[in-house]
Design a protein around this motif. Structure first.
Motif, PDB file in Angstrom:
ATOM      1  N   ARG A   1      42.976  74.212  18.570  1.00  0.00           N
ATOM      2  CA  ARG A   1      43.661  73.804  17.347  1.00  0.00           C
ATOM      3  C   ARG A   1      44.932  73.021  17.675  1.00  0.00           C
ATOM      4  NH1 ARG A   1      44.525  78.479  15.201  1.00  0.00           N
ATOM      5  NH2 ARG A   1      42.507  78.523  14.137  1.00  0.00           N
ATOM      6  N   ALA A   2      45.673  73.468  18.664  1.00  0.00           N
ATOM      7  CA  ALA A   2      46.888  72.760  19.053  1.00  0.00           C
ATOM      8  C   ALA A   2      46.565  71.360  19.562  1.00  0.00           C
ATOM      9  CB  ALA A   2      47.640  73.558  20.122  1.00  0.00           C
ATOM     10  N   ALA A   3      45.517  71.240  20.371  1.00  0.00           N
ATOM     11  CA  ALA A   3      45.148  69.925  20.921  1.00  0.00           C
ATOM     12  C   ALA A   3      44.654  68.993  19.829  1.00  0.00           C
ATOM     13  CB  ALA A   3      44.078  70.103  21.994  1.00  0.00           C
ATOM     14  N   ALA A   4      43.839  69.510  18.920  1.00  0.00           N
ATOM     15  CA  ALA A   4      43.307  68.671  17.844  1.00  0.00           C
ATOM     16  C   ALA A   4      44.406  68.234  16.886  1.00  0.00           C
ATOM     17  CB  ALA A   4      42.212  69.433  17.087  1.00  0.00           C
ATOM     18  N   ARG A   5      45.303  69.157  16.542  1.00  0.00           N
ATOM     19  CA  ARG A   5      46.397  68.801  15.636  1.00  0.00           C
ATOM     20  C   ARG A   5      47.353  67.800  16.280  1.00  0.00           C
ATOM     21  NH1 ARG A   5      46.073  68.765  10.676  1.00  0.00           N
ATOM     22  NH2 ARG A   5      48.307  69.137  10.393  1.00  0.00           N
ATOM     23  N   ASN A   6      47.565  67.949  17.578  1.00  0.00           N
ATOM     24  CA  ASN A   6      48.429  67.011  18.284  1.00  0.00           C
ATOM     25  C   ASN A   6      47.829  65.606  18.255  1.00  0.00           C
ATOM     26  OD1 ASN A   6      50.675  66.267  20.067  1.00  0.00           O
ATOM     27  ND2 ASN A   6      49.096  66.039  21.621  1.00  0.00           N
ATOM     28  N   ALA A   7      46.517  65.513  18.445  1.00  0.00           N
ATOM     29  CA  ALA A   7      45.868  64.202  18.400  1.00  0.00           C
ATOM     30  C   ALA A   7      45.955  63.592  17.013  1.00  0.00           C
ATOM     31  CB  ALA A   7      44.408  64.340  18.832  1.00  0.00           C
ATOM     32  N   ALA A   8      45.705  64.395  15.982  1.00  0.00           N
ATOM     33  CA  ALA A   8      45.771  63.885  14.613  1.00  0.00           C
ATOM     34  C   ALA A   8      47.188  63.441  14.268  1.00  0.00           C
ATOM     35  CB  ALA A   8      45.300  64.965  13.630  1.00  0.00           C
ATOM     36  N   ASP A   9      48.181  64.217  14.687  1.00  0.00           N
ATOM     37  CA  ASP A   9      49.567  63.864  14.394  1.00  0.00           C
ATOM     38  C   ASP A   9      49.983  62.597  15.144  1.00  0.00           C
ATOM     39  OD1 ASP A   9      52.224  64.846  13.154  1.00  0.00           O
ATOM     40  OD2 ASP A   9      52.758  64.489  15.242  1.00  0.00           O
ATOM     41  N   ALA A  10      49.540  62.460  16.387  1.00  0.00           N
ATOM     42  CA  ALA A  10      49.877  61.261  17.162  1.00  0.00           C
ATOM     43  C   ALA A  10      49.274  60.015  16.537  1.00  0.00           C
ATOM     44  CB  ALA A  10      49.390  61.428  18.603  1.00  0.00           C
ATOM     45  N   LEU A  11      48.031  60.112  16.064  1.00  0.00           N
ATOM     46  CA  LEU A  11      47.401  58.975  15.396  1.00  0.00           C
ATOM     47  C   LEU A  11      48.106  58.661  14.080  1.00  0.00           C
ATOM     48  CD1 LEU A  11      43.668  59.932  16.030  1.00  0.00           C
ATOM     49  CD2 LEU A  11      44.802  57.886  16.928  1.00  0.00           C
ATOM     50  N   ALA A  12      48.483  59.711  13.343  1.00  0.00           N
ATOM     51  CA  ALA A  12      49.116  59.499  12.038  1.00  0.00           C
ATOM     52  C   ALA A  12      50.491  58.871  12.169  1.00  0.00           C
ATOM     53  CB  ALA A  12      49.224  60.838  11.296  1.00  0.00           C
ATOM     54  N   SER A  13      51.234  59.239  13.202  1.00  0.00           N
ATOM     55  CA  SER A  13      52.592  58.744  13.367  1.00  0.00           C
ATOM     56  C   SER A  13      52.662  57.450  14.158  1.00  0.00           C
ATOM     57  CB  SER A  13      53.460  59.812  14.044  1.00  0.00           C
ATOM     58  OG  SER A  13      52.968  60.104  15.343  1.00  0.00           O
ATOM     59  N   GLY A  14      51.507  56.964  14.627  1.00  0.00           N
ATOM     60  CA  GLY A  14      51.509  55.745  15.418  1.00  0.00           C
ATOM     61  C   GLY A  14      52.170  55.913  16.765  1.00  0.00           C
ATOM     62  N   SER A  15      52.103  57.108  17.319  1.00  0.00           N
ATOM     63  CA  SER A  15      52.744  57.389  18.592  1.00  0.00           C
ATOM     64  C   SER A  15      52.117  56.579  19.718  1.00  0.00           C
ATOM     65  CB  SER A  15      52.628  58.880  18.920  1.00  0.00           C
ATOM     66  OG  SER A  15      53.028  59.149  20.253  1.00  0.00           O
ATOM     67  N   PRO A  16      52.926  56.078  20.659  1.00  0.00           N
ATOM     68  CA  PRO A  16      52.354  55.390  21.817  1.00  0.00           C
ATOM     69  C   PRO A  16      51.550  56.323  22.711  1.00  0.00           C
ATOM     70  CG  PRO A  16      54.731  55.701  22.096  1.00  0.00           C
ATOM     71  CD  PRO A  16      54.412  56.079  20.677  1.00  0.00           C
ATOM     72  N   ASP A  17      51.718  57.630  22.522  1.00  0.00           N
ATOM     73  CA  ASP A  17      50.963  58.610  23.293  1.00  0.00           C
ATOM     74  C   ASP A  17      49.638  58.980  22.630  1.00  0.00           C
ATOM     75  OD1 ASP A  17      52.844  58.838  25.332  1.00  0.00           O
ATOM     76  OD2 ASP A  17      53.989  60.374  24.260  1.00  0.00           O
ATOM     77  N   ALA A  18      49.253  58.279  21.566  1.00  0.00           N
ATOM     78  CA  ALA A  18      48.012  58.607  20.863  1.00  0.00           C
ATOM     79  C   ALA A  18      46.789  58.545  21.779  1.00  0.00           C
ATOM     80  CB  ALA A  18      47.837  57.697  19.652  1.00  0.00           C
ATOM     81  N   PRO A  19      46.631  57.531  22.635  1.00  0.00           N
ATOM     82  CA  PRO A  19      45.471  57.538  23.538  1.00  0.00           C
ATOM     83  C   PRO A  19      45.438  58.762  24.451  1.00  0.00           C
ATOM     84  CG  PRO A  19      46.438  55.348  23.455  1.00  0.00           C
ATOM     85  CD  PRO A  19      47.384  56.265  22.749  1.00  0.00           C
ATOM     86  N   LEU A  20      46.596  59.164  24.955  1.00  0.00           N
ATOM     87  CA  LEU A  20      46.657  60.352  25.812  1.00  0.00           C
ATOM     88  C   LEU A  20      46.344  61.608  25.010  1.00  0.00           C
ATOM     89  CD1 LEU A  20      47.273  61.708  28.507  1.00  0.00           C
ATOM     90  CD2 LEU A  20      49.705  61.677  27.885  1.00  0.00           C
ATOM     91  N   ALA A  21      46.899  61.716  23.805  1.00  0.00           N
ATOM     92  CA  ALA A  21      46.654  62.896  22.968  1.00  0.00           C
ATOM     93  C   ALA A  21      45.181  63.014  22.608  1.00  0.00           C
ATOM     94  CB  ALA A  21      47.511  62.819  21.705  1.00  0.00           C
ATOM     95  N   ALA A  22      44.541  61.879  22.286  1.00  0.00           N
ATOM     96  CA  ALA A  22      43.116  61.901  21.944  1.00  0.00           C
ATOM     97  C   ALA A  22      42.276  62.284  23.149  1.00  0.00           C
ATOM     98  CB  ALA A  22      42.685  60.538  21.409  1.00  0.00           C
ATOM     99  N   ALA A  23      42.630  61.763  24.328  1.00  0.00           N
ATOM    100  CA  ALA A  23      41.873  62.085  25.539  1.00  0.00           C
ATOM    101  C   ALA A  23      42.007  63.562  25.896  1.00  0.00           C
ATOM    102  CB  ALA A  23      42.345  61.205  26.699  1.00  0.00           C
ATOM    103  N   VAL A  24      43.211  64.106  25.770  1.00  0.00           N
ATOM    104  CA  VAL A  24      43.418  65.534  26.041  1.00  0.00           C
ATOM    105  C   VAL A  24      42.618  66.386  25.061  1.00  0.00           C
ATOM    106  CG1 VAL A  24      45.126  67.395  25.955  1.00  0.00           C
ATOM    107  CG2 VAL A  24      45.679  65.250  27.111  1.00  0.00           C
ATOM    108  N   ALA A  25      42.665  66.020  23.787  1.00  0.00           N
ATOM    109  CA  ALA A  25      41.947  66.785  22.763  1.00  0.00           C
ATOM    110  C   ALA A  25      40.450  66.790  23.025  1.00  0.00           C
ATOM    111  CB  ALA A  25      42.253  66.218  21.379  1.00  0.00           C
ATOM    112  N   GLN A  26      39.895  65.635  23.354  1.00  0.00           N
ATOM    113  CA  GLN A  26      38.458  65.573  23.602  1.00  0.00           C
ATOM    114  C   GLN A  26      38.075  66.287  24.891  1.00  0.00           C
ATOM    115  OE1 GLN A  26      35.341  64.583  22.307  1.00  0.00           O
ATOM    116  NE2 GLN A  26      36.711  65.047  20.614  1.00  0.00           N
TER     117      GLN A  26
END
Length: 380
Positions: free
Chosen positions: A293-318
């Protein structure tokens, strides 16, 4: 629906913004609406019956989800006819769809295809027109790449509008095909001359796959070659990041159902869930689900906020959530006494969805490789 204001992405020289992993009241209200709809229209007998039919998607369910609740347009700005929400809200919808394994083209159309179109969209261009149709729920679209394509593999599947693409998710039920070629990104009508969509028999019967063959087909050019690559990468990144929320929903259902069953099932005049070995297995699974849940929410939040870490967050979540979903589904089957072999019980649907999701938009191995590569990059 009131959309919560997202924190701005960190700029160079600033400390990174702390991700918000909690659910807002609006997100919980959205969850309640989606869960009630799915409980009414997509319970286990209904889903199993749909997998045995020639039309796995219920058009009335999709209309209620896409139009009645407005879920299809969550990622589309209001000026283009959408809800103007964010990936956080879309993640909540996907959690509930994973929890019910409901057959619906939400991930492929309302997330991946929509995100792909948002890159080249202009207020009066063809991409904007198509986005408005997707947001209204009157039409669906799919990105014509193999379902296993990771964000790093965002390349043109075809040289031109001639050739074959295998393993395209939801192509058999889509109205529009977004076809990336060496010439650019095209929107091709699924019923146009020169388009043949051949359904396949997938492991996960709740998400149909198909082989797409184009022969002299024509389409509308949405973006040139360079912009097409950027758009496809954006769509696949959103798909991979939010797929983790669907996997979270799968894992949560499997854990909750297993706990419920082991409380009710008695052996030697006591609930089987009271046996120490089973307690340990379910406790371990609970820890994995909380982490997922923490990994998935982090990825969703990174995508929503336009974070430059979104690719890393998505890769970690998957890299993490795909394994958790499979493990939870396997434990569900095993702790039900192997009842997943019984067609009438829904456990096998969750195991098949989890297995299919584990290679969707890249395997866990490819995402671990992406994490290693991205982690070596200097901070933005």
């Amino acid at each position: 629906m009131t959309v919560p204001t997202q924190p701005p992405a960190a700029t160079p020289g600033q400390l990174p913004v702390t991700p918000d992993l909690l659910y807002t009241q609006d997100e919980e209200d959205l969850r309640s609406a989606v869960r009630a709809l799915l409980a009414d229209r997509a319970d286990a007998p209904t889903v199993i019956a749909a997998t045995e039919s020639d039309t796995p998607y219920d058009p009335r369910l999709w209309e209620a989800l896409a139009t009645g609740i407005g879920a299809a347009g969550l990622l589309v700005p209001e000026k283009l006819g959408g809800q103007g929400a964010s990936h956080r809200e879309a993640a909540v919808v996907l959690e509930e769809l994973g929890r019910s394994v409901a057959p619906a083209p939400y991930l492929t159309s309302a997330v991946v295809a929509t995100e792909t179109l948002l890159a080249p969209a202009q207020d009066d261009g063809p991409a904007a027109v198509l986005l408005a149709e997707l947001a209204s729920g009157t039409r669906t679209a799919v990105l014509a790449v193999p379902f296993a394509t990771p964000p790093a593999g965002a390349r043109a599947a075809l040289t031109s509008l001639d050739g074959t693409v295998r393993g395209v998710a939801d192509a058999a039920v889509a109205d529009v095909l977004l076809v990336p070629t060496a010439e650019g990104l095209y929107a091709v009508e699924a019923t146009a001359p020169g388009v043949v969509v051949e359904p396949l028999v997938p492991l996960d019967l709740t998400r149909p796959l198909a082989t797409l063959t184009l022969s002299g087909a024509t389409g509308t050019l949405l973006a040139d070659a360079d912009a097409s690559t950027t758009a496809v990468r954006r769509g696949l990144l959103a798909g991979a990041g939010l797929l983790a929320s669907e996997q979270l929903g799968i894992a949560e259902w499997c854990l909750a159902e297993t706990v419920r069953y082991t409380r009710e099932r008695h052996q030697f005049n006591r609930p089987v869930g009271s046996f120490q070995s089973l307690k340990h297995r379910m406790a371990q699974l609970w820890l994995e689900v909380v982490s997922a849940r923490a990994a998935a929410r982090n990825a969703a939040d990174a995508l929503a906020s336009g974070s430059p870490d979104a690719p890393l967050a998505a890769a970690v979540a998957q890299a993490y959530c795909s394994g958790v979903a499979v493990h939870a589904a396997e434990e569900c089957v095993q702790l039900h006494g192997g009842i997943g072999m019984t067609w009438e019980h829904p456990a096998h649907l969750y195991l098949k969805r989890a297995k299919a999701d584990s290679i969707a938009y890249g395997s866990a191995g490819s995402h671990r490789a992406a994490v290693a590569e991205l982690a070596e990059l200097p901070a933005p």
